[in-house]
Design an enzyme around this catalytic site. Sequence first.
Site, PDB file in Angstrom:
ATOM      1  N   GLU A 118       2.938   6.649   1.456  1.00 55.30           N
ATOM      2  CA  GLU A 118       3.513   5.399   1.968  1.00 55.30           C
ATOM      3  C   GLU A 118       4.821   5.084   1.250  1.00 55.30           C
ATOM      4  O   GLU A 118       5.822   4.707   1.883  1.00 55.30           O
ATOM      5  CB  GLU A 118       2.518   4.258   1.754  1.00 55.30           C
ATOM      6  N   ASP A 155       8.417   5.029   3.196  1.00 55.26           N
ATOM      7  CA  ASP A 155       9.279   3.852   3.240  1.00 55.26           C
ATOM      8  C   ASP A 155      10.742   4.247   3.038  1.00 55.26           C
ATOM      9  O   ASP A 155      11.635   3.758   3.737  1.00 55.26           O
ATOM     10  CB  ASP A 155       8.845   2.859   2.158  1.00 55.26           C
ATOM     11  N   GLU A 180       3.877   4.175   7.524  1.00 62.29           N
ATOM     12  CA  GLU A 180       4.857   4.719   6.581  1.00 62.29           C
ATOM     13  C   GLU A 180       4.330   5.992   5.931  1.00 62.29           C
ATOM     14  O   GLU A 180       5.087   6.947   5.710  1.00 62.29           O
ATOM     15  CB  GLU A 180       5.192   3.682   5.512  1.00 62.29           C
TER      16      GLU A 180
END
Length: 235
Positions: free
Chosen positions: A48, A52, A124
């Site tokens: 994640e 991002d 993400e």
Amino acid sequence: MSKQEIEELGSSIGYCFTDKGLLLEAVTHKSFHHENPDKASSYNERLEFLGDSVLGLVVVEYLFKLEKYYSEAIMSKIKSYIVKEAVLSDAAESISLGAYLRLGKGEKETGGRGKKSILADAMEAVFGAVYIDGGYERARDAVLRLLQDKIDTAVSSEQFFDYKTDLQEESQVRFGILPRYMTVKQEGEEHKKIFTVEVYIKGDRLGRGSGRSKKEAETIAAKEALSKIKSSENP
């Protein structure tokens, strides 16, 4: 997740994983890992975090290539909007990502598959997994497959744009002077006035706009001026 589910999710993303374990990690919530350490040696927070950054780069690159005169401020605002939980969770819902999540018992019972925060984080993580498995271009394709419409909608809505500031910056960089706005017409009743404004740079009129306030008219004029400057770069 079964082999069929992995293939289904990969198809929705538009990418076939070489390392299926990466996709499995991307949909594994920490609650599942904590309750089932024998079935999941890791969970999706690292992916994640990576995803991002990948997402942010894809969005900014897309905007950078879309319009040369998009300022840093505008690109930053649009990027911040796209990486919001609400936007990412919508993208996750569009591919039924919640159905594939590996959640702990507690999260399942409290509706974890539909929680926007969990969906956004997993989305993400999926982008991060595609990047690790297939590289930047494939990750970019996956991001744009799911979010390009959102980016284009944000661009067309113009809610993130400050044309007057952009024109001021462009004029100072190119010509070393500030644009000059001139109100050339006011018409209508006092409470329903329409203002017409023209904007000049180095004595040349580059834009004209009309609106219910001088600010609105100046914004429209600035937008036209920026468009003309951009067109002169690409005859």
